[in-house]
Design an enzyme around this catalytic site. Structure first.
Site, PDB file in Angstrom:
ATOM      1  N   LEU A 155       0.866  -1.177   0.000  1.00 38.55           N
ATOM      2  CA  LEU A 155       0.000   0.000   0.000  1.00 38.55           C
ATOM      3  C   LEU A 155       0.903   1.228   0.000  1.00 38.55           C
ATOM      4  O   LEU A 155       1.929   1.252   0.681  1.00 38.55           O
ATOM      5  CB  LEU A 155      -0.888   0.020   1.248  1.00 38.55           C
ATOM      6  CG  LEU A 155      -2.077  -0.938   1.293  1.00 38.55           C
ATOM      7  CD1 LEU A 155      -2.690  -0.940   2.696  1.00 38.55           C
ATOM      8  CD2 LEU A 155      -3.135  -0.547   0.264  1.00 38.55           C
ATOM      9  N   ASP A 156       0.519   2.256  -0.751  1.00 40.07           N
ATOM     10  CA  ASP A 156       1.279   3.500  -0.753  1.00 40.07           C
ATOM     11  C   ASP A 156       1.304   4.095   0.653  1.00 40.07           C
ATOM     12  O   ASP A 156       0.390   3.848   1.453  1.00 40.07           O
ATOM     13  CB  ASP A 156       0.647   4.513  -1.709  1.00 40.07           C
ATOM     14  CG  ASP A 156       0.801   4.111  -3.170  1.00 40.07           C
ATOM     15  OD1 ASP A 156       1.706   3.318  -3.468  1.00 40.07           O
ATOM     16  OD2 ASP A 156       0.006   4.596  -4.003  1.00 40.07           O
ATOM     17  N   PRO A 157       2.317   4.908   0.975  1.00 41.41           N
ATOM     18  CA  PRO A 157       2.349   5.557   2.291  1.00 41.41           C
ATOM     19  C   PRO A 157       1.063   6.328   2.597  1.00 41.41           C
ATOM     20  O   PRO A 157       0.622   6.351   3.756  1.00 41.41           O
ATOM     21  CB  PRO A 157       3.553   6.502   2.174  1.00 41.41           C
ATOM     22  CG  PRO A 157       4.472   5.799   1.218  1.00 41.41           C
ATOM     23  CD  PRO A 157       3.547   5.161   0.200  1.00 41.41           C
ATOM     24  N   ALA A 217      -1.915   5.538   1.832  1.00 36.71           N
ATOM     25  CA  ALA A 217      -3.038   4.630   2.064  1.00 36.71           C
ATOM     26  C   ALA A 217      -3.026   4.028   3.464  1.00 36.71           C
ATOM     27  O   ALA A 217      -1.990   3.888   4.104  1.00 36.71           O
ATOM     28  CB  ALA A 217      -3.028   3.520   1.024  1.00 36.71           C
TER      29      ALA A 217
END
Length: 303
Positions: free
Chosen positions: A46-48, A50
Site C-alpha cells: 500500500l502507498d504511504p 493509504a
C-alpha cells in the site's frame, strides 16, 4: 509493550491496519519485530498515503503469499475534481487545474458505469512496477518517463457513496494490479474536469472480508499471548481451493516428492488444499491427470 527478544518460529497471517504515512515495508518490519518472527513478508504494498488491510505472512505462511497477491481487493477512496497531479494523488505537484467546471450527480454515475467490468489501465509512473530492475517511481522522480503498456483489470464494484460537487467517495472492488489513484484520475479525465485521489483505505483482501484488522499501536499494547492469538491460520488464505484429505502414509509419501495416485476429481493443473487425517494443513498440491496429486508448496510443520 511486550516484545519477543529473540527471533523465533512464528507461523501465521496477521491482518495489519496500516497507518497513513508509513511504507508497507516499514509496517512489516515493525510487526516482525513485535512478533520476533524470523521470516516475514507482505502481500501487495500500500502507498504511504493509504491505510487499511495489509496481510502480513510470518514463517511458513510466506509460502502462500502469492495467493494473497493475486486476490481481489476492496477499497474506499476519495477523489477531488478540478485538478490533476503528477502522482495522481494529493502527495504530488499540481499539473492541471480548472476552476469553472460543473459535474452533476447523474454525470458522475454515468461515468462510473463506463469503468465497471473488464477494462484496461495504464499504470502510473509513480508505481512500484519495475523497468529493468528499477522501480518506476524512482525513474519518475528523476524526470524519466517509460512507456507503459495498458493492463487488463476487472472492476467488479464501483459504487458512489457521496458527492458534493467537488469531492466524491467511492467503494471499489477490483482485481489485482488495479491502481485506484489512476482510476480516480481517469474518471476526472472522462468528466473533463481533472481529478486526483485524496484518500485511500483498503477495506479487505478477498478471503478476509469478515476478519478483524489490528493497528501497530494495538499490538504494542497487548501481552504476548494476546498478540499471538491475533494470527490467522495459514490455510485461511487459500479457502477458495478445493480441499483434499490425505492419509498418514500419503502425507509421508508426498513430503518425499512422490505422486499420490487417483485421489481427486479436480481438473489437471488445479491447485488444491492438502490436509492430514487430523485436519492439519499440509500445504498446496496440484492435480495431475487421472486424479493424481503432486506437491506444489508444502509447509514444513503440522499445524
Amino acid at each position: 509493550m511486550t516484545t519477543i527478544e529473540s527471533k523465533c518460529s512464528i507461523d501465521g497471517i496477521l491482518l495489519l491496519n496500516k497507518p497513513q504515512g508509513m511504507t508497507s515495508n516499514a509496517a512489516l518490519q515493525k510487526a516482525k519485530h513485535l512478533f520476533g518472527a524470523k521470516k516475514a513478508g507482505h502481500t501487495g504494498s500500500l502507498d504511504p498515503l493509504a491505510t487499511g488491510m495489509l496481510p502480513l505472512c510470518f514463517g511458513e505462511a510466506t509460502k502462500i503469499c502469492q495467493y494473497l497477491l493475486n486476490a481481489d481487493k476492496s477499497y474506499e477512496t476519495i477523489g477531488r475534481l478540478g485538478s490533476k497531479t503528477n502522482t495522481a494523488d494529493c502527495t504530488g505537484e499540481v499539473i492541471f487545474c480548472i476552476e469553472n467546471y460543473t459535474v452533476s450527480h447523474e454525470e458522475l454515475i454515468a461515468t462510473l458505469e463506463k469503468y465497471k467490468g473488464k477494462t484496461k489501465q495504464i499504470p502510473s509512473m509513480f508505481s512500484a512496477l519495475k523497468h529493468k530492475g528499477t522501480p518506476l517511481y524512482r525513474l519518475a522522480r528523476e524526470g524519466i518517463e517509460i512507456e507503459r503498456k495498458a493492463r487488463d483489470i476487472v472492476i467488479s464494484q464501483l459504487k458512489l457513496e457521496q458527492f458534493d460537487g467537488e469531492c466524491f467517495t467511492l467503494t471499489v472492488s477490483c482485481s489485482k494490479g488495479t491502481y485506484i489513484r489512476n482510476l480516480v484520475e481517469d474518471i476526472g479525465d472522462t468528466l473533463k474536469a481533472g481529478a486526483h485521489m485524496t484518500k485511500l483505505h483498503r477495506l479487505y483482501t478477498a478471503g478476509f472480508e469478515n476478519n478483524r484488522m489490528y493497528t501497530l499501536d494495538e499490538l504494542q499494547d497487548m501481552p504476548l499471548s494476546q498478540r499471538l492469538a491475533c494470527l490467522i491460520p495459514i490455510d485461511q488464505a487459500v479457502q477458495h481451493l478445493t480441499p483434499v484429505i490425505l492419509s498418514d502414509s500419503e502425507v509421508t509419501a508426498i513430503r518425499q516428492g512422490k505422486v499420490i495416485s487417483n485421489k481427486t476429481s479436480a481438473v489437471e493443473g488445479e491447485d488444491l488444499r492438502l490436509y492430514g487425517e487430523q485436519s492439519q494443513f499440509i500445504g498446496i498440491g496440484q492435480a495431475l491427470i487421472h486424479g493424481d496429486i503432486k506437491a506444489k508448496r508444502l509447509v514444513s510443520f503440522a499445524l
